[in-house]
Design a protein around this motif. Structure first.
Motif, PDB file in Angstrom:
ATOM      1  N   ILE A 220      93.189 -78.227 146.120  1.00 55.78           N
ATOM      2  CA  ILE A 220      92.532 -77.122 146.834  1.00 55.78           C
ATOM      3  C   ILE A 220      91.186 -76.805 146.208  1.00 55.78           C
ATOM      4  O   ILE A 220      90.171 -76.649 146.916  1.00 55.78           O
ATOM      5  N   ASP A 221      91.146 -76.691 144.878  1.00 55.11           N
ATOM      6  CA  ASP A 221      89.883 -76.380 144.206  1.00 55.11           C
ATOM      7  C   ASP A 221      88.854 -77.491 144.422  1.00 55.11           C
ATOM      8  O   ASP A 221      87.668 -77.213 144.673  1.00 55.11           O
ATOM      9  N   GLY A 222      89.294 -78.741 144.318  1.00 57.72           N
ATOM     10  CA  GLY A 222      88.360 -79.850 144.510  1.00 57.72           C
ATOM     11  C   GLY A 222      87.782 -79.891 145.907  1.00 57.72           C
ATOM     12  O   GLY A 222      86.565 -80.098 146.086  1.00 57.72           O
ATOM     13  N   LEU A 223      88.626 -79.688 146.916  1.00 50.63           N
ATOM     14  CA  LEU A 223      88.135 -79.677 148.295  1.00 50.63           C
ATOM     15  C   LEU A 223      87.191 -78.504 148.532  1.00 50.63           C
ATOM     16  O   LEU A 223      86.174 -78.644 149.236  1.00 50.63           O
ATOM     17  N   ALA A 224      87.511 -77.348 147.962  1.00 46.53           N
ATOM     18  CA  ALA A 224      86.643 -76.178 148.127  1.00 46.53           C
ATOM     19  C   ALA A 224      85.275 -76.408 147.486  1.00 46.53           C
ATOM     20  O   ALA A 224      84.231 -76.093 148.073  1.00 46.53           O
ATOM     21  N   LEU A 225      85.269 -76.979 146.270  1.00 49.79           N
ATOM     22  CA  LEU A 225      83.994 -77.256 145.602  1.00 49.79           C
ATOM     23  C   LEU A 225      83.190 -78.303 146.357  1.00 49.79           C
ATOM     24  O   LEU A 225      81.954 -78.213 146.454  1.00 49.79           O
ATOM     25  N   TRP A 226      83.875 -79.302 146.906  1.00 45.52           N
ATOM     26  CA  TRP A 226      83.184 -80.313 147.704  1.00 45.52           C
ATOM     27  C   TRP A 226      82.568 -79.690 148.950  1.00 45.52           C
ATOM     28  O   TRP A 226      81.419 -79.994 149.311  1.00 45.52           O
ATOM     29  N   ALA A 227      83.298 -78.789 149.614  1.00 43.12           N
ATOM     30  CA  ALA A 227      82.781 -78.136 150.813  1.00 43.12           C
ATOM     31  C   ALA A 227      81.601 -77.228 150.489  1.00 43.12           C
ATOM     32  O   ALA A 227      80.673 -77.096 151.300  1.00 43.12           O
ATOM     33  N   GLY A 229      79.465 -77.763 148.117  1.00 40.78           N
ATOM     34  CA  GLY A 229      78.341 -78.554 147.608  1.00 40.78           C
ATOM     35  C   GLY A 229      78.152 -78.491 146.115  1.00 40.78           C
ATOM     36  O   GLY A 229      77.065 -78.830 145.611  1.00 40.78           O
ATOM     37  N   VAL A 230      79.203 -78.106 145.369  1.00 37.41           N
ATOM     38  CA  VAL A 230      79.122 -78.088 143.904  1.00 37.41           C
ATOM     39  C   VAL A 230      79.246 -79.523 143.389  1.00 37.41           C
ATOM     40  O   VAL A 230      80.150 -80.247 143.798  1.00 37.41           O
ATOM     41  N   PRO A 231      78.353 -79.969 142.521  1.00 38.32           N
ATOM     42  CA  PRO A 231      78.406 -81.360 142.038  1.00 38.32           C
ATOM     43  C   PRO A 231      79.702 -81.676 141.294  1.00 38.32           C
ATOM     44  O   PRO A 231      80.312 -80.796 140.680  1.00 38.32           O
ATOM     45  N   ALA A 232      80.095 -82.930 141.374  1.00 35.30           N
ATOM     46  CA  ALA A 232      81.250 -83.483 140.643  1.00 35.30           C
ATOM     47  C   ALA A 232      82.531 -82.698 140.900  1.00 35.30           C
ATOM     48  O   ALA A 232      83.198 -82.273 139.959  1.00 35.30           O
ATOM     49  N   PRO A 233      82.926 -82.508 142.154  1.00 35.89           N
ATOM     50  CA  PRO A 233      84.160 -81.741 142.410  1.00 35.89           C
ATOM     51  C   PRO A 233      85.408 -82.407 141.854  1.00 35.89           C
ATOM     52  O   PRO A 233      86.365 -81.723 141.488  1.00 35.89           O
ATOM     53  N   VAL A 234      85.402 -83.751 141.769  1.00 37.36           N
ATOM     54  CA  VAL A 234      86.583 -84.447 141.237  1.00 37.36           C
ATOM     55  C   VAL A 234      86.788 -84.107 139.762  1.00 37.36           C
ATOM     56  O   VAL A 234      87.926 -83.925 139.302  1.00 37.36           O
ATOM     57  N   VAL A 235      85.693 -83.993 139.017  1.00 39.85           N
ATOM     58  CA  VAL A 235      85.796 -83.643 137.597  1.00 39.85           C
ATOM     59  C   VAL A 235      86.439 -82.277 137.423  1.00 39.85           C
ATOM     60  O   VAL A 235      87.341 -82.077 136.605  1.00 39.85           O
ATOM     61  N   TRP A 236      86.000 -81.310 138.230  1.00 39.73           N
ATOM     62  CA  TRP A 236      86.531 -79.948 138.100  1.00 39.73           C
ATOM     63  C   TRP A 236      87.956 -79.866 138.630  1.00 39.73           C
ATOM     64  O   TRP A 236      88.741 -79.033 138.164  1.00 39.73           O
ATOM     65  N   ALA A 237      88.304 -80.727 139.584  1.00 33.83           N
ATOM     66  CA  ALA A 237      89.697 -80.778 140.044  1.00 33.83           C
ATOM     67  C   ALA A 237      90.606 -81.300 138.930  1.00 33.83           C
ATOM     68  O   ALA A 237      91.704 -80.769 138.709  1.00 33.83           O
ATOM     69  N   ILE A 238      90.156 -82.333 138.208  1.00 31.73           N
ATOM     70  CA  ILE A 238      90.933 -82.847 137.072  1.00 31.73           C
ATOM     71  C   ILE A 238      91.054 -81.779 135.995  1.00 31.73           C
ATOM     72  O   ILE A 238      92.131 -81.588 135.400  1.00 31.73           O
TER      73      ILE A 238
END
Length: 363
Positions: A220-227, A229-238
């Protein structure tokens, strides 16, 4: 002289007094903790390997029931533990590499955001020193130091992984043998075996539930950050997934880096949006839903849970934050569960299994 009782004893039988037993216990615990601190580079991988074996050991039982040889079932347990460790290592290495690349890519934005934040704080009347201190949080050199620290921690993790690989083999083989303890020693050992099984079940359920909810939170957090436009959403999801295993403070640790980055690339509105999304997801999943699934597994007070994170991180290093709950449960079981006089301390620690005293009766 006949009839006299030696100081510090409980009577003619020579039984130590409660105060002496308490003193000896405190000294012994401090000695064990000091030894763990000195040997933390060995103890931390050992504890991680033990937790991995506890989590995957139940896989062995259905295999044996289906006629698999015991050595082959044990080999499957070892392979699954290795697979979990390999996935975690791959995620951490990927996140560390991407974080280092990200910091290098946004150096100019970081410098501009730091200058803008300092100027804005000064314009609203904040002292120059306080404004400089706040703006220094966005100093590129600080984040580069963080990136180097993450790289060093990853190197230490990979070094420790060598010991973990060896420990898993030995522990998985021994765990298969311990299952036959009751047949070897008779029914008298059944209470001890049951206590060990209860502890293993609590640790297993705690990590399985946290991993399940951590994966949901990370997606959820990764998809929200991707939507957003926050850079590197996969990193923050991990990062959100890993910090979900850290009680109480894990949410804050997983929120701060993407919130700062959101401020750098999108200003205050984007940072507030990230904080709002993380807060809603955390409150709904980690505060309202998740405790209903782990309350039976982890009977620890909130204060003790928070203290355990800080304490075990100091004792055995960064892995102590993730392993704090099973380590605290282990020490409580060893020190308190076998002592009927420690019922009050067990209750104070949050243990809901303590039998409640019937009103109007003496303890």
């Amino acid at each position: 002289m006949t009839g006299e009782v030696a100081p510090g004893t409980g009577g003619a039988t020579g039984t130590p007094s409660p105060s002496l037993r308490t003193l000896v216990l405190v000294i012994a615990v401090l000695a064990v903790l000091a030894a763990m601190w000195f040997a933390r580079e060995i103890v931390a991988p050992l504890a991680l390997a033990a937790v991995l074996v506890i989590i995957v050991h139940p896989i062995r039982h259905p295999l044996v029931r289906r006629g698999w040889p015991r050595w082959l079932a044990t080999t499957v347990v070892i392979a699954v533990a290795y697979l979990i460790l390999a996935i975690l290592a791959a995620l951490l290495v990927f996140a560390g590499y991407e974080f280092g690349v990200l910091v290098a890519d946004v150096l100019d934005e970081l410098e501009a955001a730091a200058a803008s934040l300092g100027a804005w704080l000064t314009s609203i009347g904040v002292g120059e020193q306080a404004a400089d201190a706040a703006a220094s949080a966005l100093d590129p050199s600080v984040l580069l130091d963080v990136a180097q620290g993450v790289s060093g921690w990853l190197l230490g993790f990979l070094t420790a992984a060598f010991f973990v690989l060896a420990y898993i083999i030995f522990m998985a083989a021994d765990a298969a043998r311990y299952g036959r303890a009751e047949r070897a020693f008779g029914p008298g050992i059944r209470p001890t075996v049951q206590r060990i099984r209860d502890y293993n079940s609590s640790v297993r359920r705690y990590y399985v539930v946290n991993a399940s909810f951590g994966a949901v939170v990370a997606i959820i957090d990764g998809l929200a950050l991707w939507a957003l436009g926050v850079p590197a959403p996969v990193v923050w999801a991990i990062l959100a997934f890993v910090t979900n295993f850290i009680p109480n403070v894990g949410f804050v640790l997983g929120l701060v880096p993407p919130a700062i980055l959101a401020f750098v690339v999108g200003g205050l509105p984007l940072m507030l949006a990230v904080i709002a999304i993380y807060s809603v997801v955390n409150v709904v999943l980690q505060v309202l839903v998740q405790p209903k699934f782990v309350s039976d597994a982890v009977d620890l007070s909130l204060t003790l849970s928070f203290f355990s994170v800080v304490f075990w991180t100091f004792v055995i290093g960064p892995l102590g934050a993730i392993l704090s709950i099973p380590l605290t449960l282990l020490f409580r079981d060893v020190l308190l569960d076998g002592d009927p006089g420690a019922r009050w301390l067990r209750w104070l620690s949050g243990d809901a299994r303590v039998p409640q005293q019937t009103p109007g009766r003496d303890p």
